[in-house]
Enzyme design. Structure first.
Site, PDB file in Angstrom:
ATOM      1  N   TRP A   1      -3.731   4.742   0.804  1.00 55.18           N
ATOM      2  CA  TRP A   1      -3.761   4.896   2.252  1.00 55.18           C
ATOM      3  C   TRP A   1      -5.220   5.677   2.614  1.00 55.18           C
ATOM      4  CZ3 TRP A   1      -3.039   3.919   7.080  1.00 55.18           C
ATOM      5  CH2 TRP A   1      -3.441   4.737   7.957  1.00 55.18           C
TER       6      TRP A   1
ATOM      7  N   ILE B   1       0.927  -1.191  -0.167  1.00 63.03           N
ATOM      8  CA  ILE B   1       0.086   0.034   0.115  1.00 63.03           C
ATOM      9  C   ILE B   1       0.957   1.194   0.147  1.00 63.03           C
ATOM     10  CG2 ILE B   1      -0.292  -0.051   2.621  1.00 63.03           C
ATOM     11  CD1 ILE B   1      -2.956   0.937   2.021  1.00 63.03           C
ATOM     12  N   CYS B   2       0.396   2.336  -0.707  1.00 66.42           N
ATOM     13  CA  CYS B   2       1.260   3.565  -0.598  1.00 66.42           C
ATOM     14  C   CYS B   2      -0.009   4.518  -0.532  1.00 66.42           C
ATOM     15  CB  CYS B   2       2.010   3.880  -1.669  1.00 66.42           C
ATOM     16  SG  CYS B   2       1.113   3.916  -3.423  1.00 66.42           S
ATOM     17  N   LYS B   3       0.347   6.033  -1.008  1.00 66.03           N
ATOM     18  CA  LYS B   3      -0.571   6.938  -1.118  1.00 66.03           C
ATOM     19  C   LYS B   3      -1.662   6.790  -1.889  1.00 66.03           C
ATOM     20  CE  LYS B   3      -0.921  11.856  -1.636  1.00 66.03           C
ATOM     21  NZ  LYS B   3      -0.403  13.325  -1.794  1.00 66.03           N
TER      22      LYS B   3
END
Length: 291
Positions: A262, A233-235
């Site tokens: 996120w 997961i990231c932004k």
């Protein structure tokens, strides 16, 4: 000369010509006749044919933007302010500075940025420096949306949303590792999914190739096994998708991308578990204040 020079910018989902192609009305008259507007499907088709027709993607955004979102795999990062000097440089200078071979004169050249303005300016620089002489067209692309980036990547990568992740957490068929690949300052500002491992995207390959002892020492977590489920997961889903590709190459066949990032997880977590979610994020703010 380059066979094609392409600018890749902002895409609206509206159907009016002005909304879909906002740069058309601001193009210089001297360049307008040379510019053809393409959409995402055209870029996707070109990428599928890149083995037959070499394709050079040049991302002209700034370092901070690239660090936050990542790039389309295989793109060359040349900030707008360096485009003119880069096109003037020798093959050796270009290779040394950008760690890529300088595009050949007869290869298609695609400029891209966040909203299309800078990529258009980069294309104009190329035109004025005669890189478009004898070109068929200079093509102005639309913005590569996050969902569009996802389409470009390998179909081997599974895409998860909030419900998929929650279901896997509740009834795991094998060990599950949630890996947050954002930068430290991003994680410090927002927190992470409880129980996740913080592993910045630039460290993924090195981490997955490290020994279990090295991984434990550096990340304070057990190293995932190749057969485990890994949810990255990231932004916004771009860096996590790139991390999935890296994991697959390292032998982790169950790499999964949390495709909306996120803030999607945070909003849905707070909505589905308001009391628990509120307590969790309140405690994070308190810890940050104390720190």
């Amino acid at each position: 000369m380059f066979k094609r020079i392409i600018s890749f910018g902002a895409l609206s989902t509206k159907n009016t010509f002005k909304a879909r192609y906002p740069l058309r009305t601001t193009m210089d008259e001297s360049c307008k006749s040379d510019i053809q507007l393409y959409e995402f499907d055209d870029l996707q088709k070109a990428l599928k044919q890149k083995d037959q027709v070499p394709l050079n993607l040049v991302d002209v955004r700034e370092d901070g933007e690239i660090k936050e979102t990542g790039m389309v795999p295989g793109a060359i990062h040349v900030p707008l302010g360096q485009v003119e000097s880069a096109l003037d440089s020798s093959d050796e200078e270009f290779q040394r500075k950008y760690n890529f071979a300088k595009p050949k004169q007869d290869d298609p050249l695609i400029f891209m940025c966040k909203a299309g303005r800078r990529s258009y300016e980069a294309a104009k620089i190329a035109v004025k420096k005669d890189y478009s002489k004898m070109c068929e067209k200079i093509i102005l692309f639309s913005f590569l949306l996050v969902y569009g980036i996802n389409k470009i990547h390998s179909s081997e990568i599974r895409q998860f949303g909030y419900r998929d992740l929650t279901a896997m957490q509740e009834t795991p068929d094998k060990p599950l590792h949630i890996i947050d690949v954002r930068e430290k300052y991003e994680v410090d500002a927002t927190g992470m999914i409880p129980g996740s491992i913080h592993l910045p995207s630039r460290q993924v390959k090195e981490a997955l190739e490290s020994t279990p002892e090295e991984f434990q020492h550096k990340y304070n977590a057990e190293k995932p096994k190749p057969e485990d489920n890994l949810v990255f997961i990231c932004k916004s889903g771009v860096r996590s998708l790139q991390a999935c590709e890296t994991a697959l190459k390292c032998g982790y066949k169950n790499a999964i991308n949390y495709e909306r990032g996120w803030f999607d997880w945070k909003c849905k977590y707070l909505k589905s578990q308001p009391d628990k979610g509120k307590d969790y994020f309140t405690s994070l703010n308190y810890v940050r204040t104390v720190d």
